[in-house]
Design an enzyme around this catalytic site. Sequence first.
Site, PDB file in Angstrom:
ATOM      1  CG  ASP A  82      -1.987   1.108   1.091  1.00  0.00           C
ATOM      2  OD1 ASP A  82      -2.881   0.955   0.238  1.00  0.00           O
ATOM      3  OD2 ASP A  82      -1.914   2.108   1.828  1.00  0.00           O
ATOM      4  CB  THR A  83       1.682   3.716  -2.283  1.00  0.00           C
ATOM      5  OG1 THR A  83       2.504   2.616  -2.691  1.00  0.00           O
ATOM      6  CG2 THR A  83       2.487   5.007  -2.422  1.00  0.00           C
TER       7      THR A  83
END
Length: 215
Positions: A82-83
């Site tokens: 996840d970013t």
Amino acid sequence: MPFIYLASQSPRRSQLLAQIGVAHRLLLPLPTELDAAEQLEAEQPGEAPRDYVLRVTGLKLQAARQRAQARGLEVAPILCADTTVALDAQILGKPSDAEAVRTMLVQLSGQTHDVFTAVAVEHQGQVRQALSHSRVQCARLDAAAIERYVHSGQWQGKAGGYGIQGLAATFVQQISGSYSGIMGLPLFETAQLLEAFGYPVGHDLLQTSAPVEAA
């Protein structure tokens, strides 16, 4: 042939895995599960960006593990990532519409912001996780530049409203950290996690076929 499951809808993450020769199959939610999957990204009040991205990645990994078990899939490592983009303590998520991305780009204009990408791998009950932190200096953006980017549509589905691998590269004056991490999958950390599980990074470099979605 050894492979991993990539539990991500991001084509960039799939491309980055292929770049380092990692054979993978997509482990994606069914259409009826998409709303629940999106809810995993909900922020908690006062949550710090790095805490947020680590927590969400852990939740995604848990959901992917349950998905694989429910479908009776062949056992293999599962990778989630996840970013998030953060301006100081403010998390800039995925913009919902053109007006939202305009607001984000105005905020980022002329500023240096943070990009956090967490990666987690689970295999046979063991979980390993890593965090990549990069700093991105954005040029000052005039209204015309913002409108060109909005109309390109490249902001859709991207944290902070931009993807560094596209037109937004023309906004970036300097980065400190991991380019692949800013794209969505830090390859140094990813390779370390996979090798810790004995997965042979680079073995699939001669393969040319695209990843398939797990049944």
